[in-house]
Design an enzyme around this catalytic site. Structure first.
Site, PDB file in Angstrom:
ATOM      1  CG  HIS B 208      46.841  37.538  44.874  1.00  0.00           C
ATOM      2  ND1 HIS B 208      45.677  38.078  45.347  1.00  0.00           N
ATOM      3  CD2 HIS B 208      46.628  37.282  43.559  1.00  0.00           C
ATOM      4  CE1 HIS B 208      44.803  38.148  44.357  1.00  0.00           C
ATOM      5  NE2 HIS B 208      45.357  37.677  43.257  1.00  0.00           N
ATOM      6  NE  ARG B 293      37.377  42.907  37.734  1.00  0.00           N
ATOM      7  CZ  ARG B 293      38.618  42.790  38.155  1.00  0.00           C
ATOM      8  NH1 ARG B 293      39.598  42.655  37.284  1.00  0.00           N
ATOM      9  NH2 ARG B 293      38.918  42.792  39.442  1.00  0.00           N
ATOM     10  NE  ARG B 339      48.219  46.011  37.988  1.00  0.00           N
ATOM     11  CZ  ARG B 339      46.982  45.825  38.431  1.00  0.00           C
ATOM     12  NH1 ARG B 339      46.283  46.875  38.853  1.00  0.00           N
ATOM     13  NH2 ARG B 339      46.447  44.630  38.483  1.00  0.00           N
TER      14      ARG B 339
END
Lengths: 165, 454
Positions: B208, B293, B339
């Site tokens: 990705h 966004r 994260r």
């Protein structure tokens, strides 16, 4: 570490008494403290000496409990009072941010007035957000004791609107 | 007209990040919160906080009427939606436009066009950006064989009328096609009332990758390089890095150029991310979608370019334009973000809300922590579990990994479980070090290895 409710209660009373002492010693008229231990776990205290001038902000106006205790001239006697109307058992609070309207349209008769008897579910006022009118029903049957906002007041979620009991 | 007062329609670390960026530009801030977020770091930092509604997001962060009402009532001239929540809902952007509030994001019609898979794919093709090679409806086995020869095996057949895996099968050889074709047609007929199938090239080893762009709305677009976010579990990214170093530089440059072309074609305004699938075996990239966004992982792009992407968003929304050309964007070193989610990676990622009793973040060269957490913070159970992002930047990928691992080791968090132990495990795994992972690596290799190491 966790305190029992009884511990917490006596701590709170001692804390409020200490605030009253500070108020008196420093010749203040009002002292407000918010202590937060966690979500849904906080203490709001406002300790005030009675004065003849009511605070300008409508939501802060105290329920004048037992005014006999302290005249303004009676010296530094503090009357502890938990003031937040949102904590009042009869409080109706705003379910959202918006503008509060007491009547269905400008100039019309208000939905209710102080002293009115209301049924559960009866519309008390409207909260408007982006032209969507949200009718706020009375959560219970009772009497409208106080109206805490003026027509057209901007309100946030949780703001006390009326006291119905 | 530059923004004077900004409404921040989000929560958590991104609300803090947006408030900081606004403050740095002298913009006043109003934060809209739910009742559960009244006493958060963002609420303390904002010039004003408005309680929109109760903790439930549907009655607070997801109600565009409440948000725009609050923005107007507090005199805001612009609104930043952050990521998630309403950030990619045309309704919020449209309502802002109607009310004369500058929406810090694309125009509502752009959001709607990119939000629909078919129209986004059509836009990509119109801009000459490659999509996963595939076919239209396929009526017979003979047609399927011919198409597979053209696309190259392996291929995947999918039902035209639906998803969810029904009518779908993978074929590595002509024999696989013959074996699966009739059954898949019947399955599609039974499930969707439509037996038609179509074919796509199957990407065995995929990464990705995505390109950060910023557009001025007039066709001017610059990119801030490519990120690689292949470490995923159930399509949720855990670790992101920039640049996408596993891709050969000429291919990466072609992909960045394709992203700019697509967004220029759409006259894209504001920050956005063009996502691609990188087919490692074939050395090709295919358009997936555009996220209209700012994204969670934007700090790695900021680290390698020195840009303040949120600040640039505010500049564009305030009508100041991009203020920079492509040649002004310089690239330096490598950055990796992990994260920090309040989840237990040893208990199937069960959410672990609760009170943070100790919070002692690391510090040092090349480190950045974006967070709203602190000691005493109660991680609420109502929202996304992310409580922060730890980013390390270094001259090389290896140095960034080393800095990040050392930072995780020095990070003291008590009171809630987090995904940091898993992040550390991945960062030190030989496959990650050698940068030879794919989007299926974490689920197929990483997590079983992590469980075995426990």
């Amino acid at each position: 570490m966790t305190k029992t409710p009884t511990d917490r209660h006596s701590d709170d009373v001692a804390f409020i008494e200490a605030l009253a002492g500070i108020l008196a010693r420093n010749d203040l008229t009002e002292l407000a403290v918010r202590r937060t231990w966690g979500e849904d776990d906080s203490l709001d205290v406002r300790v005030a000496r009675h004065t003849t001038v009511a605070p300008a902000a409508p939501v802060v106006q105290a329920v004048a409990a037992a005014p006999a205790t302290a005249a303004a001239s009676a010296g530094p006697v503090a009357a502890p009072a938990v003031e937040d109307p949102a904590q009042h058992p009869g409080a109706v609070t705003s379910p959202m941010v918006g503008t509060a309207y007491l009547a269905p349209e400008p100039g019309a008769t208000p939905f209710v007035s102080v002293g009115a008897t209301v049924a559960e579910g009866q519309t008390l006022l409207i909260i408007e957000a982006m032209k969507t009118m949200n009718q706020i029903p009375s959560p219970r049957a009772g009497v409208v004791r106080r109206i805490l906002i003026e027509d057209g007041t901007p309100v946030e979620y949780g703001a006390p609107l009326m006291i119905v009991e | 007209m530059a923004i004077r007062r900004l409404f921040v329609a989000n929560r958590g670390e991104i609300a803090v990040r947006i408030i900081r960026a606004a403050q740095a530009r002298g913009i006043a801030t109003v934060l809209g919160v739910s009742a559960a977020d009244r006493e958060t770091l963002g609420a303390e930092m904002a010039d004003r906080t408005v309680v929109l509604g109760p903790a439930a997001a549907a009655k607070s962060y997801l109600d565009e009427r409440l948000i725009v009402h609050a923005a107007k009532a507090t005199g805001c001239d612009a609104l930043h939606p952050g990521y998630g929540f309403l950030s990619e809902k045309p309704a919020l952007a449209a309502l802002c436009e109607e009310e004369g509030i500058a929406f810090v994001g694309p125009r509502p019609d752009t959001i709607a066009r990119l939000g629909d898979k078919m129209s986004a794919r059509a836009l990509a093709q119109a801009a000459g950006v490659p999509c996963v090679p595939g076919t239209d409806h396929i009526a017979s086995l003979a047609e399927a064989r011919a198409a597979a020869e053209r696309l190259g095996y392996p291929v995947v057949m999918k039902a035209s009328a639906g998803g969810g895996g029904r009518g779908m099968f993978r074929a590595d050889t002509p024999a696989d096609l013959a074996a699966g074709f009739d059954r898949a047609s019947r399955e599609a007929e039974g499930a969707f009332g439509d037996p038609r199938l179509y074919m796509e090239r199957f990407v065995t080893a995929a990464r990705h990758v995505e390109v950060q762009i910023l557009g001025d709305g007039q066709g001017g677009v610059v990119h801030f390089g490519a990120r690689d976010c292949s470490v995923q579990r159930r399509y949720q990214k855990l670790i992101e890095e920039a640049p996408a170093a596993a891709m050969p530089a000429p291919l990466r440059a072609a992909m960045q150029e394709a992203a700019v072309r697509l967004c220029a074609h759409a006259h894209y305004r504001a920050a956005g991310t063009v996502e691609f699938l990188y087919d490692v075996a074939r050395g090709a990239f295919y358009f997936i979608e555009v996220n209209s966004r700012i994204q969670v992982e934007h700090p790695v792009s900021e680290a390698i370019t020195g840009a303040d992407l949120i600040g640039l968003q505010l500049a564009v929304a305030g009508g100041e334009g991009l203020g920079l050309a492509q040649e002004d964007v310089r690239f330096d070193g490598h950055a990796i973000e992990v994260r920090i989610n309040a989840e237990d990676p040893r208990a199937d990622f069960a959410p672990a809300p609760g009170r943070i009793t100790r919070w002692e973040p690391p510090a040092g060269p090349g480190l950045r922590l974006d967070t709203h957490a602190r000691a005493g913070y109660l991680v609420p159970p109502f929202y996304d579990s992310m409580i922060g992002k730890l980013i390390a930047h270094g001259p090389t990928r290896a140095s960034a990994i080393d800095r990040l691992v050392a930072a995780i080791d020095a990070f003291v968090i008590e009171g809630v479980r987090t995904t940091l132990p898993l992040a550390r495990f991945i960062l030190t795994h030989p496959d990650f070090r050698a940068d030879r992972i794919t989007t299926r690596w974490l689920e197929e290799t990483g997590l079983p290895a992590f469980a075995a190491a426990a």
